[in-house]
Design a protein around this motif. Structure first.
Motif, PDB file in Angstrom:
ATOM      1  N   THR A  96       0.929  -1.941   0.539  1.00  0.00           N
ATOM      2  CA  THR A  96      -0.177   0.151   0.590  1.00  0.00           C
ATOM      3  C   THR A  96       0.694   1.072   0.332  1.00  0.00           C
ATOM      4  O   THR A  96       1.772   1.157   0.800  1.00  0.00           O
ATOM      5  CB  THR A  96      -0.768   0.154   1.701  1.00  0.00           C
ATOM      6  OG1 THR A  96      -1.230  -1.095   1.410  1.00  0.00           O
ATOM      7  CG2 THR A  96      -1.953   1.043   1.543  1.00  0.00           C
ATOM      8  N   VAL A  97       0.700   2.151  -0.940  1.00  0.00           N
ATOM      9  CA  VAL A  97       1.422   3.177  -0.871  1.00  0.00           C
ATOM     10  C   VAL A  97       0.392   4.586  -0.846  1.00  0.00           C
ATOM     11  O   VAL A  97      -0.547   4.651  -0.743  1.00  0.00           O
ATOM     12  CB  VAL A  97       1.699   3.927  -2.689  1.00  0.00           C
ATOM     13  CG1 VAL A  97       3.051   5.106  -2.100  1.00  0.00           C
ATOM     14  CG2 VAL A  97       2.615   2.616  -2.824  1.00  0.00           C
ATOM     15  N   VAL A  98       0.760   5.403   0.395  1.00  0.00           N
ATOM     16  CA  VAL A  98       0.063   5.933   0.971  1.00  0.00           C
ATOM     17  C   VAL A  98       0.727   8.018   0.860  1.00  0.00           C
ATOM     18  O   VAL A  98       1.763   7.365   1.411  1.00  0.00           O
ATOM     19  CB  VAL A  98      -0.410   5.468   2.836  1.00  0.00           C
ATOM     20  CG1 VAL A  98       0.727   5.224   3.073  1.00  0.00           C
ATOM     21  CG2 VAL A  98      -1.793   6.674   3.322  1.00  0.00           C
ATOM     22  N   ASP A  99       0.732   8.714   0.665  1.00  0.00           N
ATOM     23  CA  ASP A  99       1.418  10.061   1.552  1.00  0.00           C
ATOM     24  C   ASP A  99       0.385  10.693   1.759  1.00  0.00           C
ATOM     25  O   ASP A  99      -1.165  11.170   1.552  1.00  0.00           O
ATOM     26  CB  ASP A  99       1.568  10.457  -0.039  1.00  0.00           C
ATOM     27  CG  ASP A  99       2.472  11.091   0.229  1.00  0.00           C
ATOM     28  OD1 ASP A  99       3.257  11.473   1.123  1.00  0.00           O
ATOM     29  OD2 ASP A  99       3.398  11.468  -0.880  1.00  0.00           O
ATOM     30  N   ALA A 100       0.518  11.989   2.413  1.00  0.00           N
ATOM     31  CA  ALA A 100      -0.673  12.810   2.964  1.00  0.00           C
ATOM     32  C   ALA A 100       0.819  13.601   2.834  1.00  0.00           C
ATOM     33  O   ALA A 100       1.426  14.312   3.034  1.00  0.00           O
ATOM     34  CB  ALA A 100      -0.634  12.727   4.345  1.00  0.00           C
ATOM     35  N   PRO A 101       0.152  14.960   3.181  1.00  0.00           N
ATOM     36  CA  PRO A 101       0.437  16.367   2.486  1.00  0.00           C
ATOM     37  C   PRO A 101       1.342  16.839   3.985  1.00  0.00           C
ATOM     38  O   PRO A 101       2.253  17.189   3.586  1.00  0.00           O
ATOM     39  CB  PRO A 101      -0.497  17.627   2.768  1.00  0.00           C
ATOM     40  CG  PRO A 101      -1.698  16.711   2.224  1.00  0.00           C
ATOM     41  CD  PRO A 101      -1.763  15.193   2.664  1.00  0.00           C
ATOM     42  N   ALA A 129       3.942  13.775   9.690  1.00  0.00           N
ATOM     43  CA  ALA A 129       3.044  13.778  10.717  1.00  0.00           C
ATOM     44  C   ALA A 129       2.149  12.577  10.799  1.00  0.00           C
ATOM     45  O   ALA A 129       2.487  11.684  11.674  1.00  0.00           O
ATOM     46  CB  ALA A 129       1.868  14.350  10.293  1.00  0.00           C
ATOM     47  N   LEU A 130       2.047  11.964   9.097  1.00  0.00           N
ATOM     48  CA  LEU A 130       2.113  10.248   8.602  1.00  0.00           C
ATOM     49  C   LEU A 130       2.464   9.404   9.704  1.00  0.00           C
ATOM     50  O   LEU A 130       2.430   8.736   9.797  1.00  0.00           O
ATOM     51  CB  LEU A 130       1.886  10.550   7.156  1.00  0.00           C
ATOM     52  CG  LEU A 130       1.057   9.080   6.707  1.00  0.00           C
ATOM     53  CD1 LEU A 130       0.218   8.872   7.204  1.00  0.00           C
ATOM     54  CD2 LEU A 130       1.344   8.955   4.381  1.00  0.00           C
ATOM     55  N   THR A 131       4.046   9.680   8.956  1.00  0.00           N
ATOM     56  CA  THR A 131       5.283   8.911   9.327  1.00  0.00           C
ATOM     57  C   THR A 131       5.292   8.607  10.842  1.00  0.00           C
ATOM     58  O   THR A 131       5.255   7.665  11.693  1.00  0.00           O
ATOM     59  CB  THR A 131       6.289   9.780   8.576  1.00  0.00           C
ATOM     60  OG1 THR A 131       6.503  10.165   7.864  1.00  0.00           O
ATOM     61  CG2 THR A 131       8.057   8.877   9.569  1.00  0.00           C
ATOM     62  N   GLY A 137       5.744   8.426  -1.830  1.00  0.00           N
ATOM     63  CA  GLY A 137       5.095   8.025  -0.349  1.00  0.00           C
ATOM     64  C   GLY A 137       5.851   6.986  -0.200  1.00  0.00           C
ATOM     65  O   GLY A 137       6.586   6.610  -0.301  1.00  0.00           O
ATOM     66  N   LEU A 138       4.424   6.851   0.684  1.00  0.00           N
ATOM     67  CA  LEU A 138       5.074   5.522   2.327  1.00  0.00           C
ATOM     68  C   LEU A 138       4.262   4.465   1.217  1.00  0.00           C
ATOM     69  O   LEU A 138       3.126   4.032   1.623  1.00  0.00           O
ATOM     70  CB  LEU A 138       5.032   6.341   3.417  1.00  0.00           C
ATOM     71  CG  LEU A 138       5.215   7.419   4.141  1.00  0.00           C
ATOM     72  CD1 LEU A 138       4.395   7.550   5.626  1.00  0.00           C
ATOM     73  CD2 LEU A 138       6.484   7.901   3.919  1.00  0.00           C
ATOM     74  N   ILE A 198      -5.410  12.555  10.700  1.00  0.00           N
ATOM     75  CA  ILE A 198      -4.405  13.134   9.129  1.00  0.00           C
ATOM     76  C   ILE A 198      -5.274  12.958   7.643  1.00  0.00           C
ATOM     77  O   ILE A 198      -6.175  12.321   7.505  1.00  0.00           O
ATOM     78  CB  ILE A 198      -3.345  12.134   9.149  1.00  0.00           C
ATOM     79  CG1 ILE A 198      -2.174  12.368  10.108  1.00  0.00           C
ATOM     80  CG2 ILE A 198      -2.420  12.642   8.663  1.00  0.00           C
ATOM     81  CD1 ILE A 198      -1.067  11.965  10.187  1.00  0.00           C
ATOM     82  N   ALA A 199      -5.010  14.057   7.155  1.00  0.00           N
ATOM     83  CA  ALA A 199      -5.440  13.993   5.565  1.00  0.00           C
ATOM     84  C   ALA A 199      -4.744  13.867   5.285  1.00  0.00           C
ATOM     85  O   ALA A 199      -3.516  13.798   5.110  1.00  0.00           O
ATOM     86  CB  ALA A 199      -6.703  15.549   5.428  1.00  0.00           C
ATOM     87  N   LEU A 200      -5.176  12.534   3.830  1.00  0.00           N
ATOM     88  CA  LEU A 200      -4.562  12.244   2.852  1.00  0.00           C
ATOM     89  C   LEU A 200      -4.334  12.516   1.911  1.00  0.00           C
ATOM     90  O   LEU A 200      -5.840  12.974   1.028  1.00  0.00           O
ATOM     91  CB  LEU A 200      -4.510  10.950   3.251  1.00  0.00           C
ATOM     92  CG  LEU A 200      -4.316   9.727   4.233  1.00  0.00           C
ATOM     93  CD1 LEU A 200      -5.037   8.683   3.568  1.00  0.00           C
ATOM     94  CD2 LEU A 200      -2.965   9.387   4.356  1.00  0.00           C
ATOM     95  N   SER A 201      -3.447  12.632   1.271  1.00  0.00           N
ATOM     96  CA  SER A 201      -3.097  13.372  -0.455  1.00  0.00           C
ATOM     97  C   SER A 201      -3.390  12.223  -1.522  1.00  0.00           C
ATOM     98  O   SER A 201      -4.083  11.852  -2.772  1.00  0.00           O
ATOM     99  CB  SER A 201      -2.190  13.776  -0.956  1.00  0.00           C
ATOM    100  OG  SER A 201      -0.864  13.356  -0.117  1.00  0.00           O
TER     101      SER A 201
END
Ligand SMILES: Nc1ncnc2c1ncn2[C@@H]1O[C@H](COP(=O)(O)OP(=O)(O)OP(=O)(O)O)[C@@H](O)[C@H]1O
Length: 442
Positions: A227-232, A236-238, A254-255, A274-277
C-alpha cells in the motif's frame, strides 16, 4: 452467429527436427472472453495456433475447437475465423474484391462483404487496392476476412503488431465487443502490456511450455502487493504509522506499507486525524512477472510445474527423433529468417521476422477456403490434406511434411496454377466473367 466454442490444447507437442517448438502444452480457452496467448518471440505461439487451425500437424497431442480438430469441423468458416498475418492480400485486388473472392468460394452472399467491411470500418476504402492499404487497414481487412462466415471463434496472431495508438485502441474495443457477443477470442502477443487492457484471461508460454494460465489478477500473489500512502504533512503520517507499529519504506511517491491493505492504512491515518493526499495498492509490474515466468525465475501453480528453461528443452530434446536429413528442416540458422524456414535452436527475439517480406503463399491467414474448396492458392497450399502420421518412435523419425520444409524448397503445384487461373477470371469489381458456355474467362 454461431456460439463461441471452447478451444483446448492437450499435451500439444510440435517438433521441427530437433527443435521442440511446442512441448506438452495443455490449456483451455473459454468463450465469451478475450484470452491473451502470450509468450516471448519464438515461444511457440504461432506454431500452436497453426496447429489449432489445421495448417500444421502436431507431433503429439491435440488442439481442438469445440472438441473437434479443425479438419473435422462441419462448417469451419462459420466456426472459426483467423488472422495469422496482416499482409496476405493480392496487392492489386481491392479490399472488397479480396473479400468477394473468399465469400464466393464459401458460398456467402455479397451483402456479407458489405457487412464485414462496415464492421471493421473499411467501407470507404473498399474499392482501393489492398496494396495501397496502411498496416492498420490491412489488419482490418484481415479481420473482415476472418469475420465473413460470422464465426463464434476468432484467432488472431499479434493483431496489434506495428499499429499506431489509434489502431490499437480500435482493435482492443473491437475484440472486447466480439467477446461480449459470446465469441471465443484468442489473441497472441509477445508483450503483456499490449493485451493487458483487453484480455480477461491469459495463457502464457515460454520455450513451447505453459508457464501460466488464468485471469490477469491471478498472475501475482496478493502478498506481493503493497500500500502506497502519502499526506501533505508527511512527517505527521510517518509519526502516526510509527506509533501504530506499522513498518514502512519511504519512497519519492509516498510511504510504502507491506502487510496492511488500503483500508487499514487509511484507518491508522484517520485515527491520528491526518488528511491523505494519496492511498493506493501497488503490485509488482506485470511485465516483470511475465518476464520472470518466461525465464523460469518465477513459477506459477497453474502451469505444468516445469520450469521453462533451456534445460527443460534439452530434456525434451532427449526424446527427439534424430536430426533431419538434408532437404528437411535443417537445424542450422537460415540466411533469411522466416517462420517456416526457421530452424534455430535459440528462441531469442527475431525482430526481422516481424517485418521481413515473405512469399505471399506463406502468409495465408484463413484456412477455411481449403475446406470450402476455395481456389485461393495460399490456403490450398497451407492446408492441403496430409498423409496420416504413423505413430512415432525414437527409431523412426517422422516423414518430412510440407510444413516442415523451408519455403525455398516449395514447388508450385497444379492447385497453384488452377488457383491463379481462377483469380485472373475476376475483373477488378470482383465479377466473374463467363463465356457463352458458362465457363469462366479471363
Ligand atoms: N517451420 C519451422 N522449421 C523449423 N523451426 C521452426 C519452424 N517454425 C517455427 N520454428 C521454431 O519454433 C519455435 C517457435 O516458433 P513460433 O513462430 O511458433 O514462435 P512464436 O511464439 O510465434 O514467436 P514470434 O512471437 O516471434 O512470432 C522457434 O524456435 C522457431 O524458430
Amino acid at each position: 452467429m454461431p456460439d463461441g466454442q471452447v478451444l483446448e490444447f492437450s499435451r500439444l507437442t510440435k517438433r521441427f527436427g530437433t527443435i521442440a517448438a511446442v512441448s506438452r502444452l495443455t490449456a483451455r480457452v473459454e468463450p465469451g472472453q478475450v484470452t491473451g496467448f502470450l509468450g516471448p518471440n519464438g515461444a511457440g505461439k504461432t506454431t500452436s495456433l497453426r496447429i489449432l487451425l489445421g495448417l500444421v500437424r502436431a507431433s503429439e497431442g491435440t488442439a481442438t475447437i469445440g472438441g473437434s480438430a479443425y479438419r473435422s469441423l462441419a462448417n469451419p468458416l462459420q466456426t472459426v475465423g483467423a488472422v495469422l498475418e496482416a499482409s496476405s492480400f493480392h496487392p492489386g485486388r481491392s479490399g472488397a474484391n479480396h473479400l468477394l473472392v473468399y465469400a464466393r468460394a464459401a458460398g456467402l452472399p455479397k451483402k456479407r462483404v458489405d457487412e464485414v467491411l462496415g464492421l471493421v470500418g473499411l467501407s470507404d476504402a473498399a474499392g482501393r487496392s489492398a496494396g495501397g492499404y496502411s498496416l492498420g487497414m490491412r489488419q482490418r481487412l484481415g479481420l473482415a476476412t476472418a469475420l465473413l462466415g460470422d464465426p463464434g471463434v476468432l484467432v488472431l496472431d499479434e493483431p496489434t503488431n506495428g499499429l499506431d495508438p489509434e489502431g490499437i485502441k480500435w482493435i482492443r474495443g473491437f475484440l472486447r465487443q466480439l467477446a461480449r457477443e459470446g465469441r471465443t477470442v484468442l489473441v497472441s502477443s509477445h508483450l503483456l502490456a499490449e493485451v493487458q487492457q483487453t484480455v480477461d484471461a491469459l495463457v502464457m508460454i515460454s520455450r513451447g511450455r505453459l508457464v501460466f494460465q488464468g485471469r490477469l489478477d491471478e498472475l501475482t500473489d496478493p502478498a506481493e502487493y503493497t500500500t502506497v500512502v502519502d499526506a501533505p504533512d508527511r512527517a505527521a503520517l510517518t509519526d502516526a504509522l510509527r506509533s501504530a507499529n506499522v513498518s514502512f519504506d519511504v519512497l519519492r511517491s509516498g510511504l510504502t506499507v507491506s502487510g496492511l491493505d488500503g483500508s487499514q492504512v487509511g484507518q491508522v491515518a484517520a485515527n491520528a486525524g491526518i488528511a491523505l493526499s494519496s492511498l493506493h495498492r501497488r503490485g509488482p509490474a506485470l511485465e516483470e512477472v511475465f518476464l520472470e515466468l518466461a525465464n523460469g525465475t518465477r513459477t506459477h501453480p497453474s502451469a505444468d510445474g516445469t520450469v521453462a528453461t533451456g534445460e527443460a528443452e534439452e530434456r525434451s530434446a532427449g526424446t527427439e527423433p534424430p536430426p533431419a536429413p538434408e532437404g528437411e528442416v535443417a537445424p542450422e540458422p537460415e540466411p533469411e529468417p522466416e517462420p517456416e524456414a526457421e530452424a534455430e535452436a535459440d528462441p531469442e527475439p527475431e525482430p526481422e521476422r516481424e517485418s521481413a517480406p515473405e512469399p505471399e503463399r506463406e502468409s495465408a491467414p484463413e484456412p477455411e477456403p481449403e475446406r470450402e474448396s476455395a481456389p485461393d492458392p495460399e490456403p490450398e497450399r497451407e492446408s492441403a490434406p496430409e498423409p496420416e502420421l504413423e505413430p512415432e518412435s525414437d527409431l523412426d523419425p517422422p516423414e518430412p511434411s510440407d510444413d516442415d520444409r523451408p519455403w525455398e524448397d516449395y514447388v508450385r503445384t497444379d492447385a497453384d496454377e488452377e488457383a491463379d487461373a481462377f483469380f485472373s477470371s475476376f475483373d477488378d469489381a470482383g465479377r466473374l466473367s463467363r463465356n457463352d458456355e458458362g465457363e469462366a474467362t479471363r
